[in-house]
Design an enzyme around this catalytic site. Structure first.
Site, PDB file in Angstrom:
ATOM      1  NE  ARG A  88      -4.362   0.084   1.893  1.00 25.60           N
ATOM      2  CZ  ARG A  88      -5.339  -1.432   2.529  1.00 25.60           C
ATOM      3  NH1 ARG A  88      -4.299  -2.300   2.798  1.00 25.60           N
ATOM      4  NH2 ARG A  88      -7.006  -1.522   2.149  1.00 25.60           N
ATOM      5  NE  ARG A 171     -11.644   1.108   4.668  1.00 28.41           N
ATOM      6  CZ  ARG A 171     -12.140   0.505   4.444  1.00 28.41           C
ATOM      7  NH1 ARG A 171     -13.397   0.490   5.563  1.00 28.41           N
ATOM      8  NH2 ARG A 171     -12.347  -0.026   3.978  1.00 28.41           N
TER       9      ARG A 171
END
Ligand code: AP5
Length: 218
Positions: A88, A171
Site C-alpha cells: 500500500r 480510508r
C-alpha cells in the site's frame, strides 16, 4: 505466479482475490485479514494495528512489512501468491521486490481494479462478512440466502467496524494518493494491468482473467 490486486477500499479486491486464488491455485494473503485476526486474538501486533484500522489510517510500514514478509516465507506460499491490500506504500512495494528477489521470485502482474469513488461508499457500508470462513456479501448486490447467515458455513455475519461512513471517508482519502503512486510504480515496471471493476462481480472476474492471459503470455 505472484500477483497483486490493487484498488481503493471497496473496489472488490477481497471478492475477486478469493475467486481468482482458488481458480489459479494461489495462496490468498490479505494484510487486512491478518491484522483483523491478530486483533481478534488480542496479540500486541493486533492491538497496535487496531488503533490505526479503527481510524481508517494505514498501519505503519515497519509492522506491516515484517508481518507480510514472514507470511510469504512460509512453505504454503511457495507455489504462488495473490496479495490483497499489500503493498500500500512504495516502501512496502520495494521491500516486497527485494524479498522476492532473495527467493528468486518476482511479481508477475499488478491487477488494478478501478471503480468510480461514488460507488465505493455504498459498497462498503452495505458489506457483510463471515468471521468464520471469510465470505463477503453485500446487502443489495450479493445478499446471503438467509439474512445475517453465511451461505457457506452458516456462521452469523458481521459488519466491519471500519465500514462506518465516517471511517470509510478517511480510508478513501488515505488510500487515494498511495494507490495512484503504486499504479505508477508498477506501470514503470511494465506490470500494471488496469481492469474495470464495475458491473456484476462475475463480469469483473472475466475481465481479470483476460488480463491475466496477457501476464502469462508476456
Ligand atoms: P483491508 O481489509 O485491506 O481493507 P481495504 O483495502 O480498505 O479494502 P476492503 O477490504 O474494504 O475492500 P475490497 O477492495 O477488498 O472490497 P470487497 O471485495 O470486500 O484493510 C483494512 C485496514 O487494514 C486498512 O484500512 C489499514 O488500516 C490496514 N491495512 C491493511 N493492509 C495494509 C497495508 N498493506 N499497509 C498498511 N495498513 C494496512 O468488496 C466490498 C463490498 O462490495 C462487498 O460488500 C462486496 O460484496 C461488494 N462488491 C464487490 N464487488 C462488487 C461488484 N462488482 N459490484 C457490486 N458490489 C461489489
Amino acid at each position: 505466479m505472484q500477483l497483486i490486486l490493487l484498488g481503493l477500499p471497496g473496489a472488490g479486491k477481497g471478492t475477486q482475490a478469493q475467486l481468482l486464488a482458488q481458480r489459479l491455485g494461489l495462496l490468498h494473503i490479505s494484510t487486512g485479514d491478518l491484522f483483523r485476526a491478530a486483533a481478534a486474538e488480542g496479540t500486541g501486533l493486533g492491538k497496535r494495528a487496531q488503533e490505526y484500522m479503527s481510524r481508517g489510517e494505514l498501519v505503519p510500514d515497519e509492522v506491516t512489512i515484517s508481518m507480510l514478509l514472514d507470511r510469504i516465507a512460509k512453505p504454503d506460499a511457495a507455489e504462488g501468491i495473490m496479495l490483497d491490500g499489500f503493498p500500500r506504500t512504495i516502501p512496502q512495494a520495494e521491500a516486497l521486490d527485494r524479498a522476492l528477489e532473495g527467493q528468486s521470485r518476482k511479481i508477475d502482474g499488478a491487477l488494478y481494479i478501478q471503480v468510480p469513488e461514488d460507488l465505493l461508499m455504498a459498497r462498503l457500508t452495505g458489506r457483510w462478512n463471515c468471521p468464520s470462513c471469510g465470505a463477503i456479501y453485500h446487502e443489495l448486490s450479493s445478499p446471503p440466502q438467509q439474512s445475517g447467515k453465511c451461505d457457506k458455513c452458516s456462521a452469523a455475519l458481521i459488519q466491519r467496524a471500519d465500514d462506518r461512513p465516517e471511517t470509510v471517508a478517511t480510508r478513501l482519502s488515505t488510500n487515494r494518493s498511495w494507490t495512484e503512486q503504486l499504479a505508477d510504480f508498477y506501470q514503470k515496471q511494465g506490470k500494471l494491468r488496469p481492469v474495470d471493476g464495475t458491473g456484476d462481480p462475475s463480469d469483473v472476474t472475466g475481465r481479470l482473467l483476460r488480463e491475466l492471459e496477457t501476464v502469462t503470455a508476456g
